[in-house]
Write an enzyme that holds these catalytic residues in place. Structure first.
Site, PDB file in Angstrom:
ATOM      1  N   GLU A 305       0.816  -1.366  -0.080  1.00 22.00           N
ATOM      2  CA  GLU A 305      -0.068   0.132  -0.015  1.00 22.00           C
ATOM      3  C   GLU A 305       0.997   1.379   0.124  1.00 22.00           C
ATOM      4  OE1 GLU A 305      -3.136  -0.111  -0.513  1.00 22.00           O
ATOM      5  OE2 GLU A 305      -2.765  -2.642  -0.600  1.00 22.00           O
ATOM      6  N   TRP A 308       1.413   1.792  -3.330  1.00 19.64           N
ATOM      7  CA  TRP A 308       0.521   2.376  -4.233  1.00 19.64           C
ATOM      8  C   TRP A 308       0.338   3.757  -4.095  1.00 19.64           C
ATOM      9  CZ3 TRP A 308      -3.006   1.821  -7.769  1.00 19.64           C
ATOM     10  CH2 TRP A 308      -3.506   0.369  -8.103  1.00 19.64           C
ATOM     11  N   TRP A 336     -22.610  12.669 -17.461  1.00 18.35           N
ATOM     12  CA  TRP A 336     -22.959  12.839 -15.870  1.00 18.35           C
ATOM     13  C   TRP A 336     -24.028  13.496 -15.803  1.00 18.35           C
ATOM     14  CZ3 TRP A 336     -19.527   9.676 -13.632  1.00 18.35           C
ATOM     15  CH2 TRP A 336     -18.184   9.675 -14.109  1.00 18.35           C
ATOM     16  N   ASN A 371     -10.370   2.731   3.655  1.00 20.93           N
ATOM     17  CA  ASN A 371     -10.362   2.588   2.481  1.00 20.93           C
ATOM     18  C   ASN A 371     -11.365   1.735   1.604  1.00 20.93           C
ATOM     19  OD1 ASN A 371      -8.576   2.828  -0.152  1.00 20.93           O
ATOM     20  ND2 ASN A 371      -8.362   0.421   0.132  1.00 20.93           N
ATOM     21  N   TRP A 389     -16.971  12.154 -10.968  1.00 29.06           N
ATOM     22  CA  TRP A 389     -15.930  11.948 -10.018  1.00 29.06           C
ATOM     23  C   TRP A 389     -15.123  13.177  -9.241  1.00 29.06           C
ATOM     24  CZ3 TRP A 389     -10.829  13.302 -10.996  1.00 29.06           C
ATOM     25  CH2 TRP A 389     -10.401  13.453 -12.457  1.00 29.06           C
ATOM     26  N   TRP A 412      -9.919   8.431  -7.134  1.00 29.77           N
ATOM     27  CA  TRP A 412     -11.180   8.791  -7.642  1.00 29.77           C
ATOM     28  C   TRP A 412     -11.121   8.286  -9.316  1.00 29.77           C
ATOM     29  CZ3 TRP A 412     -15.918   9.828  -6.020  1.00 29.77           C
ATOM     30  CH2 TRP A 412     -16.159  10.184  -4.940  1.00 29.77           C
TER      31      TRP A 412
END
Ligand code: FAD
Length: 507
Positions: A305, A308, A336, A371, A389, A412
């Protein structure tokens, strides 16, 4: 005129190429250590490199980010307390923390001139405007004879150090992670430098209290105060407690929002109260000295992580429009919705989907969300509600104490299906199934949505389907105590997939 600088070389400009335009500074000339996202003394390369000269620590209230990305309310709260902690730590070493406000591009050179500084040091940042500002600043300082040096204080590897076999930036996590693991290991963290001295004269600065970083009228920060201890000591304590306790079970527990299964280091890492190198070194040490079952696997999973985080910074650096523009350009044409009522239900934690509402309320109360629930709540916004988003990213930006341009934007885009290494768009999280799987006894929902606390496990993730007598016994009146679903699950999913299908037609 300063030479043109490459974006790919923001901090490594060679100041020696410029002839100084003023006399060489004497021994008493200070080094300005410009603190930014590195609010710590240990493993701070910019600070460590200043040892041996008088040190003038500086923080400039960053007002140069584009309006949308100025620090949000929760970040400002954290910043206030983190600066207070840093000032106290510096004071114990006999150093003042000078606070100045205004565009750093103006404030830093002016302070260098005012103090006759020999050099300015800083640790690098990676937001596009900071990269551009720092490159220009470095050239300007160097042109006026002030040594400007930048360091890596925030990442295990600089974004320009890892590239694919074809020499391009990574867009997929797994090969990036493999390359990071194959690279030379991170250098050991630096200790707090010894023997630092303050300059003979310290210029006047602002008072932290006058910056107005804390909320007033109303003071909404009670939940943040109860949850967090900003500052270097708070960060070290979090890491130590995590490695002693939850780390061994991290692999499985990291997905269970009802447990304290993750480190909660994210705001500390964001503000640089702890460095990834410190995390890495202590995690490696813990693997070596604890033989508890699962420790190695748990810590390897945790370090992934951290990987990440590195990947997100790599993306932001190489794709600087990441916060605004879908990495997959096809998504620019996405149809959207503009449903403000649905957006408001989502931000207020009143969508009628318990796991989503629990997450949004945890976020509002504590400035942090688990998370797994970030993924569920974000997916619900962009898919079931069909809202952009960027709206979700903006809300997170204002409310998260760990709001981070790289991690937030990449997170996102990943959920929306338009990012690098994205989850495919048609993977629509079902909030009921996700709730049952990751919060099986409803502990998380009961904690954050107390009006559902007395519902039996079987119904806690879908109260609208509970029989009337069950609802009555639990004291839940649908639509009064807890909202009806803002959109029906299957209809929302179908609508999202239909919207996605239009992209193919457009191209
Ligand atoms: P742990 O599980 O203990 O992980 C350790 C550290 O690794 C974290 O502190 C964080 O620095 C990093 N990390 C963990 N997961 C990720 C990830 N998926 N992406 C990047 N880094 C990660 N994280 C932020 O720090 N700031 C954000 O603004 C942010 N916004 C997000 C928005 C969305 C929509 C999503 C899906 C994720 C977002 N994340 C963000 C990533 C992740 O949710 C948080 O980093 C994590 O929940 C922090 O909790 P922790 O410190 O207990 O993590």
């Amino acid at each position: 005129m300063p030479p043109a600088l490459s974006r790919h070389d923001p901090g490594r400009h060679d100041p020696g190429r410029h002839a100084p335009t003023r006399p060489a500074p004497g021994d008493g000339a200070p080094v300005i250590v410009w603190f930014r996202r590195d609010l710590r003394l240990a493993d701070n390369p910019a600070l460590a490199a200043a040892a041996g000269r008088p040190v003038l620590p500086l923080f400039v209230l960053d007002e140069e980010a584009p309006g949308r990305w100025r620090p949000g309310g929760a970040s400002r709260w954290w910043l206030h307390h983190s600066l207070a902690a840093l000032a106290a730590s510096l004071a114990r070493l006999g150093l003042p923390l000078l606070l100045r406000r205004g565009p750093a591009a103006r404030v830093v050179p002016a302070l260098a001139a005012e103090t006759g500084a020999a050099a300015v040091h800083w640790n690098r940042r990676y937001e596009p405007w900071a990269v551009a500002r720092d490159a220009a600043l470095k050239a300007e300082l160097a042109a006026s004879g002030v040594g400007a040096r930048s360091f890596n204080g925030s990442l295990l590897a600089e974004p320009w150090q890892l590239s694919t076999g074809a020499g391009r930036p990574y867009r997929v996590f797994t090969p990036f992670w493999r390359a990071l693991l194959a690279a030379p290991p991170p250098a050991p963290p630096l200790p707090v430098p010894a023997g630092l001295t303050a300059p003979a004269q310290v210029p006047r600065g602002d008072r932290l209290e006058d910056w107005g970083l804390l909320p007033s009228g109303p003071d909404w920060a009670g939940g943040l105060r109860d949850t967090w201890t900003p500052g270097e000591a708070g960060a070290a304590g979090r890491l130590a407690r995590f490695l002693e306790g939850p780390a061994a079970a991290y692999g499985a527990a990291r997905d269970l929002p009802g447990t304290e299964g993750t480190s909660r280091l994210s705001p500390h890492l964001h503000f640089g109260e702890i460095s990834p190198r410190q995390v890495w070194a202590q995690a490696q040490a813990a693997m070596g000295c604890h033989d508890r079952e699962g420790m190695v696997a748990g810590i390897e999973s945790f370090l992934r992580e951290i990987g990440w985080r590195e990947f997100c910074y790599n993306l932001l650096y190489h794709f600087p429009t990441l916060p605004e523009v879908p990495l997959n350009p096809e998504f620019e044409a996405f149809p959207w919705s503009d449903d403000r009522t649905a957006l408001s239900a989502w931000t207020r934690g009143r969508t009628g989907y318990p796991i989503v509402d629990a997450g949004m309320r945890q976020l509002w109360a504590t400035g942090w969300m688990h998370n797994r629930v970030r993924m569920i709540a974000a997916s619900f916004l962009v898919k079931h509600l069909l809202l952009p988003w960027r709206e979700g990213a903006a809300w997170f930006w204002d409310t998260l104490v760990d709001a981070d341009l790289a991690n937030n934007s990449a997170g996102w885009q990943w959920v929306a299906g338009c990012g690098a290494d994205a989850a495919p768009y048609f993977r629509v999280f079902n909030p009921v199934l996700q709730g049952r799987k990751f919060d099986p006894a409803g502990a998380y929902v009961r904690r954050w949505v107390p009006e559902l606390a007395r519902l039996p496990d079987a119904w806690v993730h879908e109260p609208w389907r509970a029989p009337a007598d069950v609802l009555a016994r639990a004291g839940v009146r649908p639509g009064r105590d807890y909202p009806e679903p803002v959109v029906a699950l299957e209809a929302g999913r179908e609508r999202a997939l239909a919207a996605y299908a239009t992209l193919g037609q457009a191209s």
